[in-house]
Scaffold this active site. Structure first.
Site, PDB file in Angstrom:
ATOM      1  N   HIS A 147     -57.463  34.505  -1.620  1.00 17.93           N
ATOM      2  CA  HIS A 147     -57.034  34.647  -2.794  1.00 17.93           C
ATOM      3  C   HIS A 147     -57.929  35.632  -3.662  1.00 17.93           C
ATOM      4  O   HIS A 147     -59.094  35.905  -3.249  1.00 17.93           O
ATOM      5  CB  HIS A 147     -57.303  33.181  -3.503  1.00 17.93           C
ATOM      6  CG  HIS A 147     -56.445  32.895  -4.885  1.00 17.93           C
ATOM      7  ND1 HIS A 147     -57.155  33.444  -5.838  1.00 17.93           N
ATOM      8  CD2 HIS A 147     -55.305  32.476  -5.271  1.00 17.93           C
ATOM      9  CE1 HIS A 147     -56.506  32.985  -7.136  1.00 17.93           C
ATOM     10  NE2 HIS A 147     -55.464  32.538  -6.456  1.00 17.93           N
ATOM     11  N   LYS A 168     -55.231  20.595  -8.378  1.00 14.79           N
ATOM     12  CA  LYS A 168     -54.535  20.743  -7.250  1.00 14.79           C
ATOM     13  C   LYS A 168     -54.669  19.376  -6.704  1.00 14.79           C
ATOM     14  O   LYS A 168     -53.999  18.937  -5.504  1.00 14.79           O
ATOM     15  CB  LYS A 168     -54.902  21.780  -6.481  1.00 14.79           C
ATOM     16  CG  LYS A 168     -54.601  23.205  -6.962  1.00 14.79           C
ATOM     17  CD  LYS A 168     -55.048  24.279  -6.199  1.00 14.79           C
ATOM     18  CE  LYS A 168     -55.329  25.576  -6.729  1.00 14.79           C
ATOM     19  NZ  LYS A 168     -54.159  26.213  -7.277  1.00 14.79           N
ATOM     20  N   GLN A 196     -57.053  24.730  -1.690  1.00 12.61           N
ATOM     21  CA  GLN A 196     -55.725  24.570  -1.056  1.00 12.61           C
ATOM     22  C   GLN A 196     -56.008  23.076  -0.193  1.00 12.61           C
ATOM     23  O   GLN A 196     -54.870  22.425   0.087  1.00 12.61           O
ATOM     24  CB  GLN A 196     -54.905  25.222  -0.430  1.00 12.61           C
ATOM     25  CG  GLN A 196     -54.482  26.492  -1.662  1.00 12.61           C
ATOM     26  CD  GLN A 196     -53.496  26.060  -2.591  1.00 12.61           C
ATOM     27  OE1 GLN A 196     -52.720  25.112  -2.229  1.00 12.61           O
ATOM     28  NE2 GLN A 196     -53.504  26.806  -3.598  1.00 12.61           N
ATOM     29  N   ASP A 256     -63.740  28.214   0.780  1.00  8.49           N
ATOM     30  CA  ASP A 256     -62.683  27.856  -0.544  1.00  8.49           C
ATOM     31  C   ASP A 256     -61.859  26.843  -0.084  1.00  8.49           C
ATOM     32  O   ASP A 256     -61.037  27.132   0.537  1.00  8.49           O
ATOM     33  CB  ASP A 256     -61.936  29.241  -0.933  1.00  8.49           C
ATOM     34  CG  ASP A 256     -60.950  29.161  -1.872  1.00  8.49           C
ATOM     35  OD1 ASP A 256     -60.572  27.961  -2.334  1.00  8.49           O
ATOM     36  OD2 ASP A 256     -60.442  30.059  -2.114  1.00  8.49           O
ATOM     37  N   CYS A 290     -51.606  35.879  -6.029  1.00  7.48           N
ATOM     38  CA  CYS A 290     -52.713  36.178  -5.867  1.00  7.48           C
ATOM     39  C   CYS A 290     -53.474  36.465  -4.976  1.00  7.48           C
ATOM     40  O   CYS A 290     -54.812  36.395  -4.477  1.00  7.48           O
ATOM     41  CB  CYS A 290     -53.594  35.348  -6.965  1.00  7.48           C
ATOM     42  SG  CYS A 290     -53.234  35.086  -8.685  1.00  7.48           S
TER      43      CYS A 290
END
Lengths: 160, 414
Positions: B131, B234, B211, B208, B372
């Site tokens: 991202h 999220k 998600q 990261d 993104c």
């Protein structure tokens, strides 16, 4: 002559056309149809400096000036945006710089397409309206200096 | 029908839907079908109630107040820290730093650990599927320090080329910062393998988890990552809250990020003594209400059971993938073997934006564009995709709606 009608008259005409549609599907089918019929922009104009940057779809826009009126040509890689462009050109092309600068473009709201002008970065339409007005402003300023400008212009009239 | 019965055995999706008030609304005169969960998930009533309850009954600034409200607010705020620690299995609560979101977490590490440790000629490794928020902070750092950004390539299926990654590792590698699950493709990356290889090379690893955290079991100690970042919104939680997990010895030695109140022990005009972990990195009044409400979101996930959620989402993914594969001209972008419930697709001759607009016209919310991840889109030679991402409250019937919507869209655009 089509070009002699005012912006408001053309807007009213579009709003009336849309009032005939019963459903959103019909509206979008009409816009898609307009998009498909929009004459393609010549390749020479589809260059980076004519791009109106949107986050997703690309719009290319050029303008010319003749007899006190501004004329636009544009295209996009997305067909619904093309349909919306087609309506903007129908409303604004062939009008005087002053009238273009002052145009409120209420028809977009009347036909229920404001979502496409929202600040969502989802398309270049808002940027395109701004750019069309920028062209008009540029020609208004230029008008006091030079005569007719038959060439379709891009970069140098941007962001004045 | 058989499949939908199987789903209900493990998870009462219709009961879960009742906990999400927004799912009863209509869009363009049609029932909302929300498939933009990878952008942000919807919020259960418990989260909404927690927000209302905080502002209605015990709104106060935390940590230094002596009065009852301040004490209640502080206790609730710190209870979320404990819940997060348990949720990601961190060794201690001091390793949990609240941020505004994943982006701030990455920037915090770049501006503190990065500035302290990255020097000219050093190398930072990221992947093709990052991202923008896991690209730009490192680009800024590399420019500032004269360091070099290295990129792990991927296959046409959207899987990292691990052998190529290992070739990039060298004594110059100081940091590997990689996404756990791709937001645009759904690919689950083999982070354990990535982390172990990086550690062998002497590099620090940031994962990261924006998600992954909502879909997968997260155990930062087993993973052995040095930093792990994610966002509450999220995970059925509120916006404006994120978490930075960092190993204690790193957080202890890193310089501070935002100077201000809360992050200090003692201030004189000559010198400031900084606060202990985790407050050292939480300058200023934090997002108290949303942090408190985030605990309710974690409670919802724990109560539903991650295993049940995973099973449900896997079935949705499988069901949707099968159907999508039957649509002529439709191509799924991202076909990794290990995937979470995300389907990114393009359709021959049609712009993703047109597809998105027409699906919205059918009440179906999907995401369109580059997500993104512009370098990733460039890798596939496309400008964007349409992305449908599924959550715990989505149903097989909604996927049927999506398929019908896509077919109708194709008809309208043809």
């Amino acid at each position: 002559m089509k070009n002699q009608r005012t912006i408001e008259e053309i807007e009213k005409e579009i709003a009336e056309e849309f009032s005939l549609f019963d459903s959103w599907d019909d509206k979008y089918e009409y816009i898609i149809d307009l998009g498909k019929k929009l004459p393609p922009l010549e390749d020479q104009h589809k260059i980076d400096e004519n791009r109106v940057r949107g986050c997703q779809s690309t719009v290319w826009l050029v303008a010319g000036y003749r007899d006190g009126k501004v004329f636009y040509k544009a295209e996009s890689d997305a067909v619904i945006v093309k349909g919306l462009i087609s309506m903007l050109i129908r409303v604004l092309s062939g009008q005087s710089p002053d009238n273009i600068i002052q145009a409120k473009l209420n028809f977009i709201q009347q036909i229920g397409m404001t979502t496409h002008l929202a600040q969502t970065r989802s398309n270049g339409l808002l940027a395109m309206v701004k750019q069309m007005k920028n062209f008009a402003l540029a020609y208004k300023i230029k008008n006091s200096i030079s005569l007719n400008d038959y060439e379709y212009r891009s970069a140098e009239t941007k962001n004045n | 029908m058989i499949e939908s019965a199987a789903i209900q055995k493990s998870l009462d999706v219709y009961g879960i839907r009742q906990q999400f008030p927004i799912l009863t609304r209509e869009v363009k005169g049609k029932p909302l079908v929300y498939f933009d969960n990878a952008a942000t998930s919807q919020k259960p009533q418990a989260v909404i109630d927690a927000l209302i309850n905080y502002y209605t009954t015990y709104n106060a600034n935390i940590h230094r107040g002596i009065h009852t409200l301040a004490e209640e607010a502080t206790t609730a705020f710190e209870a979320t820290r404990d819940a997060v620690q348990q949720f990601i299995h961190a060794a201690s609560r001091e390793e949990i730093i609240f941020t505004r979101g994943t982006t701030e977490g990455i920037n915090l590490v770049a501006y503190t650990w990065g500035r302290q440790n990255i020097k000219a000629g050093d190398e930072i490794i990221i992947s093709t599927m990052e991202h923008h928020s896991n690209i730009v902070p490192w680009q800024i750092l590399c420019e500032e320090k004269g360091a070099v950004l290295k990129i792990i390539p991927i296959t046409d299926e959207g899987e990292l080329l691990i052998d190529e990654y290992k070739k990039l590792l060298s004594p110059k590698t100081k940091l590997v910062s990689v996404v756990h699950v791709s937001n645009a493709l759904g690919t689950i990356n083999p982070v354990k393998q990535i982390i172990d290889a990086a550690h062998e090379a002497g590099a620090v690893v940031l994962i990261d988890g924006a998600q992954s955290t909502v879909h997968l079991d997260i155990n930062v100690q087993q993973m052995d990552c040095d930093f792990f970042v994610f966002s509450a919104h999220k995970l059925y939680g509120p916006t404006g809250v994120g978490v930075l997990y960092g190993k204690e010895h790193l957080l202890e030695t890193m310089p501070v990020f935002h100077g201000g109140g809360e992050m200090i022990k003692e201030v004189t005009f000559e010198k400031t003594i900084y606060n202990d972990l985790p407050y050292k990195y939480e300058g200023g009044t934090p997002n108290i209400a949303d942090v408190i409400a985030f605990k309710a979101a974690l409670g919802f996930i724990n109560q539903t059971g991650k295993e049940n959620i995973q099973k449900h989402e896997e079935e949705l993914l499988l069901y949707a993938t099968k159907q999508f594969q039957q649509i002529p001209g439709l191509k799924i972008i991202g076909t990794a073997k290990e995937k979470i419930s995300v389907i990114s697709f393009i359709i021959d001759n049609f712009h993703p934006q047109d597809i998105g607009i027409l699906l919205d016209n059918s009440g179906i919310a999907v995401r369109t564009g580059h997500h993104c991840t512009q370098p990733l889109m460039n890798r596939f030679g496309i400008t964007g995709t349409v992305r449908a991402s599924f959550a715990v409250y989505n149903t097989k019937e909604e996927i049927d709606e999506l398929i019908a919507g896509v077919q109708k869209t194709i008809k309208m655009l043809s």
